[in-house]
Design an enzyme around this catalytic site. Sequence first.
Site, PDB file in Angstrom:
ATOM      1  N   TYR A  49       0.833  -1.207   0.000  1.00 39.61           N
ATOM      2  CA  TYR A  49       0.000   0.000   0.000  1.00 39.61           C
ATOM      3  C   TYR A  49       0.872   1.262   0.000  1.00 39.61           C
ATOM      4  O   TYR A  49       0.515   2.259   0.634  1.00 39.61           O
ATOM      5  CB  TYR A  49      -0.946  -0.020   1.196  1.00 39.61           C
ATOM      6  CG  TYR A  49      -2.155  -0.938   1.034  1.00 39.61           C
ATOM      7  CD1 TYR A  49      -2.853  -1.021  -0.174  1.00 39.61           C
ATOM      8  CD2 TYR A  49      -2.617  -1.700   2.105  1.00 39.61           C
ATOM      9  CE1 TYR A  49      -3.951  -1.854  -0.322  1.00 39.61           C
ATOM     10  CE2 TYR A  49      -3.739  -2.536   1.960  1.00 39.61           C
ATOM     11  CZ  TYR A  49      -4.397  -2.598   0.748  1.00 39.61           C
ATOM     12  OH  TYR A  49      -5.507  -3.408   0.604  1.00 39.61           O
ATOM     13  N   PHE A  57      -5.719   7.761   7.000  1.00 35.99           N
ATOM     14  CA  PHE A  57      -6.327   6.501   7.425  1.00 35.99           C
ATOM     15  C   PHE A  57      -5.340   5.329   7.401  1.00 35.99           C
ATOM     16  O   PHE A  57      -5.701   4.208   7.763  1.00 35.99           O
ATOM     17  CB  PHE A  57      -7.556   6.164   6.571  1.00 35.99           C
ATOM     18  CG  PHE A  57      -7.254   6.028   5.089  1.00 35.99           C
ATOM     19  CD1 PHE A  57      -6.758   4.846   4.558  1.00 35.99           C
ATOM     20  CD2 PHE A  57      -7.494   7.093   4.222  1.00 35.99           C
ATOM     21  CE1 PHE A  57      -6.478   4.719   3.200  1.00 35.99           C
ATOM     22  CE2 PHE A  57      -7.221   6.972   2.856  1.00 35.99           C
ATOM     23  CZ  PHE A  57      -6.712   5.782   2.350  1.00 35.99           C
ATOM     24  N   ARG A  85     -11.233  -7.130 -11.224  1.00 35.51           N
ATOM     25  CA  ARG A  85     -11.511  -5.767 -10.726  1.00 35.51           C
ATOM     26  C   ARG A  85     -12.991  -5.433 -10.925  1.00 35.51           C
ATOM     27  O   ARG A  85     -13.621  -4.835 -10.063  1.00 35.51           O
ATOM     28  CB  ARG A  85     -10.652  -4.719 -11.448  1.00 35.51           C
ATOM     29  CG  ARG A  85      -9.226  -4.644 -10.967  1.00 35.51           C
ATOM     30  CD  ARG A  85      -9.083  -4.074  -9.570  1.00 35.51           C
ATOM     31  NE  ARG A  85      -9.190  -2.626  -9.498  1.00 35.51           N
ATOM     32  CZ  ARG A  85      -8.812  -1.909  -8.444  1.00 35.51           C
ATOM     33  NH1 ARG A  85      -8.296  -2.502  -7.361  1.00 35.51           N
ATOM     34  NH2 ARG A  85      -8.951  -0.598  -8.428  1.00 35.51           N
ATOM     35  N   THR A  91     -14.215   0.873  -4.488  1.00 37.98           N
ATOM     36  CA  THR A  91     -13.501   0.721  -3.208  1.00 37.98           C
ATOM     37  C   THR A  91     -14.445   0.738  -2.012  1.00 37.98           C
ATOM     38  O   THR A  91     -14.341  -0.088  -1.115  1.00 37.98           O
ATOM     39  CB  THR A  91     -12.447   1.844  -3.073  1.00 37.98           C
ATOM     40  OG1 THR A  91     -11.555   1.763  -4.193  1.00 37.98           O
ATOM     41  CG2 THR A  91     -11.662   1.708  -1.780  1.00 37.98           C
ATOM     42  N   ARG A 102     -17.898  -6.400  -3.423  1.00 36.69           N
ATOM     43  CA  ARG A 102     -18.014  -5.366  -2.388  1.00 36.69           C
ATOM     44  C   ARG A 102     -19.450  -4.872  -2.264  1.00 36.69           C
ATOM     45  O   ARG A 102     -19.930  -4.589  -1.165  1.00 36.69           O
ATOM     46  CB  ARG A 102     -17.050  -4.210  -2.700  1.00 36.69           C
ATOM     47  CG  ARG A 102     -15.587  -4.585  -2.449  1.00 36.69           C
ATOM     48  CD  ARG A 102     -14.659  -3.538  -3.022  1.00 36.69           C
ATOM     49  NE  ARG A 102     -13.259  -3.753  -2.632  1.00 36.69           N
ATOM     50  CZ  ARG A 102     -12.237  -3.128  -3.191  1.00 36.69           C
ATOM     51  NH1 ARG A 102     -12.446  -2.256  -4.187  1.00 36.69           N
ATOM     52  NH2 ARG A 102     -10.999  -3.353  -2.790  1.00 36.69           N
ATOM     53  N   ASN A 112     -13.408  -3.680   3.180  1.00 34.74           N
ATOM     54  CA  ASN A 112     -14.083  -3.895   1.899  1.00 34.74           C
ATOM     55  C   ASN A 112     -13.780  -5.251   1.254  1.00 34.74           C
ATOM     56  O   ASN A 112     -13.650  -5.380   0.043  1.00 34.74           O
ATOM     57  CB  ASN A 112     -13.789  -2.726   0.946  1.00 34.74           C
ATOM     58  CG  ASN A 112     -12.312  -2.589   0.664  1.00 34.74           C
ATOM     59  OD1 ASN A 112     -11.497  -3.305   1.225  1.00 34.74           O
ATOM     60  ND2 ASN A 112     -11.972  -1.679  -0.219  1.00 34.74           N
ATOM     61  N   GLU A 126       2.772  -8.005  -7.523  1.00 31.53           N
ATOM     62  CA  GLU A 126       2.115  -8.470  -6.294  1.00 31.53           C
ATOM     63  C   GLU A 126       2.207  -9.993  -6.148  1.00 31.53           C
ATOM     64  O   GLU A 126       2.407 -10.504  -5.042  1.00 31.53           O
ATOM     65  CB  GLU A 126       0.662  -7.970  -6.270  1.00 31.53           C
ATOM     66  CG  GLU A 126       0.616  -6.456  -6.075  1.00 31.53           C
ATOM     67  CD  GLU A 126      -0.779  -5.844  -6.186  1.00 31.53           C
ATOM     68  OE1 GLU A 126      -1.769  -6.571  -6.350  1.00 31.53           O
ATOM     69  OE2 GLU A 126      -0.857  -4.595  -6.107  1.00 31.53           O
TER      70      GLU A 126
HETATM   71  P1  IDP Z   1      -8.760  -0.479  -4.044  1.00 32.26           P
HETATM   72  O1  IDP Z   1      -8.624  -1.525  -2.959  1.00 32.26           O
HETATM   73  O2  IDP Z   1     -10.180  -0.367  -4.542  1.00 32.26           O
HETATM   74  O3  IDP Z   1      -7.760  -0.654  -5.159  1.00 32.26           O
HETATM   75  P2  IDP Z   1      -7.108   1.719  -3.015  1.00 32.26           P
HETATM   76  O4  IDP Z   1      -7.357   3.168  -3.275  1.00 32.26           O
HETATM   77  O5  IDP Z   1      -5.919   1.098  -3.653  1.00 32.26           O
HETATM   78  O6  IDP Z   1      -8.480   0.949  -3.371  1.00 32.26           O
HETATM   79  O7  IDP Z   1      -7.013   1.564  -1.440  1.00 32.26           O
HETATM   80  C1  IDP Z   1      -6.517   0.385  -0.857  1.00 32.26           C
HETATM   81  C2  IDP Z   1      -7.357   0.047   0.367  1.00 32.26           C
HETATM   82  O8  IDP Z   1      -7.228   1.095   1.345  1.00 32.26           O
HETATM   83  C3  IDP Z   1      -8.865  -0.017   0.097  1.00 32.26           C
HETATM   84  O9  IDP Z   1      -9.258  -1.269  -0.438  1.00 32.26           O
HETATM   85  C4  IDP Z   1      -9.454   0.242   1.476  1.00 32.26           C
HETATM   86  O10 IDP Z   1      -9.384  -0.925   2.299  1.00 32.26           O
HETATM   87  C5  IDP Z   1      -8.463   1.270   2.021  1.00 32.26           C
HETATM   88  N1  IDP Z   1      -8.940   2.648   1.784  1.00 32.26           N
HETATM   89  C6  IDP Z   1      -8.878   3.356   0.629  1.00 32.26           C
HETATM   90  N2  IDP Z   1      -9.413   4.589   0.773  1.00 32.26           N
HETATM   91  C7  IDP Z   1      -9.805   4.659   2.072  1.00 32.26           C
HETATM   92  C8  IDP Z   1     -10.428   5.697   2.868  1.00 32.26           C
HETATM   93  O11 IDP Z   1     -10.710   6.807   2.407  1.00 32.26           O
HETATM   94  N3  IDP Z   1     -10.684   5.384   4.172  1.00 32.26           N
HETATM   95  C9  IDP Z   1     -10.365   4.167   4.733  1.00 32.26           C
HETATM   96  N4  IDP Z   1      -9.787   3.190   4.022  1.00 32.26           N
HETATM   97  C10 IDP Z   1      -9.507   3.424   2.717  1.00 32.26           C
HETATM   98 MG    MG Z   2      -5.674  -0.399  -5.107  1.00 30.32          MG
END
Ligand code: IDP
Ligand code: MG
Length: 153
Positions: A49, A57, A85, A91, A102, A112, A126
Amino acid sequence: MEQTFIILKPSTIQRGLVGDVLTRFQRKGLIIAGIKMMRLSEEILKEHYAHLVERPFFPSLLKSMMATPVIVAVLRGKDVVNVVRAMTGATNCRVAAPGTIRGDFGMSGQENIIHASDSPENAEIEVKRFFSPDEIFDYVPLTLPATYAPDEL
Ligand code: IDP
Ligand code: MG
């Protein structure tokens, strides 16, 4: 055939949804090329990440991803990165379309259900980050000729 990488997150383990999520991928016709349970370290999560480490967060996300062991898997199929995806959905589970994983199984932005690689390039990185080569298996399921037309293989 293309590969992608998924994590069934601790919320999915806690809520007993592992089978439901994996069943969707199997019904879709995707091949499980590798699967295992593991605990995620802070080190591997900071790498995985990296695009989020500066976000407010992030400490909460770290804690959440380390709450229980997770299940990681490598899925194989034609255009599998985009397919998975699309099946995963937006998300935030409250925004994700019904019919997506989701959208159907969650209510949270953070909790999620699943991680899925967002590009073939990242999928390759990955898979290497979480699996050693001997944990990924090459085999041809008997269902393959019924799953694809010959010119798709
Ligand atoms: P993705 O999982 O849909 O690719 P990313 O932006 O890569 O989304 O974010 C990775 C993970 O970080 C998300 O799946 C979620 O668990 C967490 N996350 C992303 N944005 C937020 C937020 O605004 N608040 C809390 N957790 C978040
Ligand atoms: Mg992502």
